[in-house]
Design a protein around this motif. Sequence first.
Motif, PDB file in Angstrom:
ATOM      1  N   ASN A  44       0.985  -1.100  -0.026  1.00  0.00           N
ATOM      2  CA  ASN A  44      -0.038  -0.120   0.076  1.00  0.00           C
ATOM      3  C   ASN A  44       0.978   1.251  -0.073  1.00  0.00           C
ATOM      4  N   GLY A  45       0.247   2.347  -0.047  1.00  0.00           N
ATOM      5  CA  GLY A  45       1.223   3.641  -0.234  1.00  0.00           C
ATOM      6  C   GLY A  45       1.687   4.042   0.936  1.00  0.00           C
ATOM      7  N   THR A  46       1.110   3.606   2.033  1.00  0.00           N
ATOM      8  CA  THR A  46       1.647   4.252   3.501  1.00  0.00           C
ATOM      9  C   THR A  46       2.938   3.201   3.713  1.00  0.00           C
ATOM     10  N   LEU A  75       5.783   4.639   1.515  1.00  0.00           N
ATOM     11  CA  LEU A  75       6.602   5.969   2.208  1.00  0.00           C
ATOM     12  C   LEU A  75       7.469   5.314   3.541  1.00  0.00           C
ATOM     13  N   THR A  96      -2.237  17.165   4.431  1.00  0.00           N
ATOM     14  CA  THR A  96      -2.292  16.127   3.695  1.00  0.00           C
ATOM     15  C   THR A  96      -2.939  14.961   4.349  1.00  0.00           C
ATOM     16  N   PHE A  97      -3.116  13.905   3.825  1.00  0.00           N
ATOM     17  CA  PHE A  97      -3.786  12.662   4.319  1.00  0.00           C
ATOM     18  C   PHE A  97      -2.573  12.208   5.378  1.00  0.00           C
ATOM     19  N   THR A 105       0.975  10.363   5.514  1.00  0.00           N
ATOM     20  CA  THR A 105       2.339  10.940   5.450  1.00  0.00           C
ATOM     21  C   THR A 105       2.944  10.953   6.450  1.00  0.00           C
ATOM     22  N   VAL A 133       4.328  16.528  -0.763  1.00  0.00           N
ATOM     23  CA  VAL A 133       3.218  15.701  -1.176  1.00  0.00           C
ATOM     24  C   VAL A 133       2.550  16.491  -2.318  1.00  0.00           C
ATOM     25  N   ASP A 145       5.770  12.180  -1.799  1.00  0.00           N
ATOM     26  CA  ASP A 145       4.441  11.292  -1.522  1.00  0.00           C
ATOM     27  C   ASP A 145       3.596  11.539  -2.782  1.00  0.00           C
ATOM     28  N   ALA A 168       1.265   9.409  -3.801  1.00  0.00           N
ATOM     29  CA  ALA A 168      -0.188   8.745  -3.702  1.00  0.00           C
ATOM     30  C   ALA A 168      -1.312   9.460  -4.418  1.00  0.00           C
ATOM     31  N   GLN A 169      -1.268  10.623  -4.692  1.00  0.00           N
ATOM     32  CA  GLN A 169      -2.289  11.400  -5.495  1.00  0.00           C
ATOM     33  C   GLN A 169      -1.973  11.847  -6.744  1.00  0.00           C
ATOM     34  N   TYR A 173      -4.478   2.384  -4.142  1.00  0.00           N
ATOM     35  CA  TYR A 173      -5.950   2.623  -3.326  1.00  0.00           C
ATOM     36  C   TYR A 173      -6.764   2.402  -4.598  1.00  0.00           C
ATOM     37  N   LYS A 186      -7.770   5.964  -6.226  1.00  0.00           N
ATOM     38  CA  LYS A 186      -6.352   6.807  -6.998  1.00  0.00           C
ATOM     39  C   LYS A 186      -6.815   6.860  -8.738  1.00  0.00           C
ATOM     40  N   GLY A 193      -2.660  -1.473  -2.594  1.00  0.00           N
ATOM     41  CA  GLY A 193      -1.720  -1.800  -3.335  1.00  0.00           C
ATOM     42  C   GLY A 193      -0.466  -0.428  -3.306  1.00  0.00           C
ATOM     43  N   TYR A 201      -8.887  17.429   3.548  1.00  0.00           N
ATOM     44  CA  TYR A 201      -9.273  16.719   4.636  1.00  0.00           C
ATOM     45  C   TYR A 201      -9.734  17.901   5.741  1.00  0.00           C
TER      46      TYR A 201
HETATM   47  C1  LIG Z   1      -1.403  11.866   0.265  1.00  0.00           C
HETATM   48  C2  LIG Z   1      -1.442  10.337   0.515  1.00  0.00           C
HETATM   49  N1  LIG Z   1      -0.356   9.755   1.277  1.00  0.00           N
HETATM   50  C3  LIG Z   1      -0.528   8.396   1.274  1.00  0.00           C
HETATM   51  C4  LIG Z   1      -1.438   7.548   1.399  1.00  0.00           C
HETATM   52  C5  LIG Z   1      -1.559   6.361   1.736  1.00  0.00           C
HETATM   53  O1  LIG Z   1      -1.902   5.394   0.835  1.00  0.00           O
HETATM   54  P1  LIG Z   1      -2.523   3.871   1.077  1.00  0.00           P
HETATM   55  O2  LIG Z   1      -3.888   4.099   1.421  1.00  0.00           O
HETATM   56  O3  LIG Z   1      -2.370   3.155  -0.103  1.00  0.00           O
HETATM   57  O4  LIG Z   1      -1.812   3.588   2.228  1.00  0.00           O
HETATM   58  C6  LIG Z   1      -2.532   8.336   0.479  1.00  0.00           C
HETATM   59  C7  LIG Z   1      -3.691   7.450   0.453  1.00  0.00           C
HETATM   60  O5  LIG Z   1      -4.726   7.452   0.683  1.00  0.00           O
HETATM   61  C8  LIG Z   1      -2.559   9.650   0.349  1.00  0.00           C
HETATM   62  O6  LIG Z   1      -3.839  10.319  -0.214  1.00  0.00           O
END
Ligand SMILES: Cc1ncc(COP(=O)(O)O)c(C=O)c1O
Length: 372
Positions: free
Chosen positions: A61-63, A66, A87-88, A91, A133, A159, A161-162, A185, A188, A196, A313
């Motif tokens: 996944n994206g988390t 990073l 940011t989400f 990060t 980001v 980052d 992710a977007q 996700y 996305k 993923g 957010y």
């Molecule tokens: C800016 C940002 N960073 C990191 C993530 C983390 O990605 P994931 O949900 O795949 O873990 C997201 C996803 O929602 C995101 O929007």
Amino acid sequence: MSAPVPFLDLPQQHRPLLNELNQVIGGLIAEGKFIGGAPVAEFEKAFAKFVGSAHAVGVANGTDALMLALRVLGVSRGDVVIVPAHTFIATAEAVSMVGATPRFVDIDPITYTLDPKALAAVDKTGVKAVMPVHLYGQPADMAPILATAKQHGWHVVEDCAQSHGATYQGKVTGSFGVLAGFSFYPGKNLGAFGDGGAVTGSDDARIDHLRRVADHGRQTKQLHGEPGVNSRLDAIQAAALTIKLKHLAAWNKERAVAAGWYEARLKDVKGVVTPKVGALRSHIYHIYALQVPERDRFLEHAAAQGVGCGVHYAVPLHLQPAYKALGHKQGDFKVAEQVTARCVSLPMFPGITEAQVDQVVKVVKEHVKAGS
Ligand SMILES: Cc1ncc(COP(=O)(O)O)c(C=O)c1O
């Protein structure tokens, strides 16, 4: 009443690909191959090429992408990583996961991405890395960010992710930092059928190390050189992503066209702030974020009219309970606070029609009129 406008329409996007997806995924089920193998290698190669990096490594996944990037850069307990306040939360979570501490900086009021002037002025004590980001699909202002990082010897981890395919000075995001993390996700711009992610980079040694850490620290099948994690991209997800990647550029264009429809209709509406694109950048409109007065009243009105909206957010990171220990208060990052209080994400997806955009715009205008 007209048909509802969804926030996102994934079934519509996947419909033309269903035969191909069923065939490829059915083939993997028939073979019984689900972890690693050719589908993952094929996707990694195609995605690295798309980004313009030497390598891509599929992860869970994206988390994790990073977190793994920070880990192989040696960021750990006692270190500080600069993160934008808006940011989400993932990060900052990636920083916490390696035992380091996020240090927030404010965002630019026009692009909502990390403010390079705030970065230059930040307390530099203990800083090891900075994570710009590319929020909502717009690249952060990478030239001054890279210059400040270079001056102080910080790593840059993007980052992304977007921002799948968004460009800055003609280069695709994910090719600027030493490493970059992507999320796949489902919602996305390039989304899997579950979770993923991927890390991109051109440093062979660091990418090799990351690949090993993400697979239990494996040196060989039986030997583990360090305690790693289990963070792999599944073969089924990789195969689906390879099919979808071929359409990503066209889908991003469709989003940009829809953003143009919104901009033409909303730019002169009093009290509303439409997204603005910074110089030398392309925006892929993962999120079409508008600032509106009385955001929460707008959300109620939109829901009542069948228009699916989101908020990305509502609470900036420095005011999140999760980061209470950092001791921040209201007023510390004023731009992030203003944007989070007023932002609303309008329906945005490839294939959204001009009539659907008109329907959403009507609801925005009704809200503004009711408040004036
Ligand atoms: C800016 C940002 N960073 C990191 C993530 C983390 O990605 P994931 O949900 O795949 O873990 C997201 C996803 O929602 C995101 O929007």
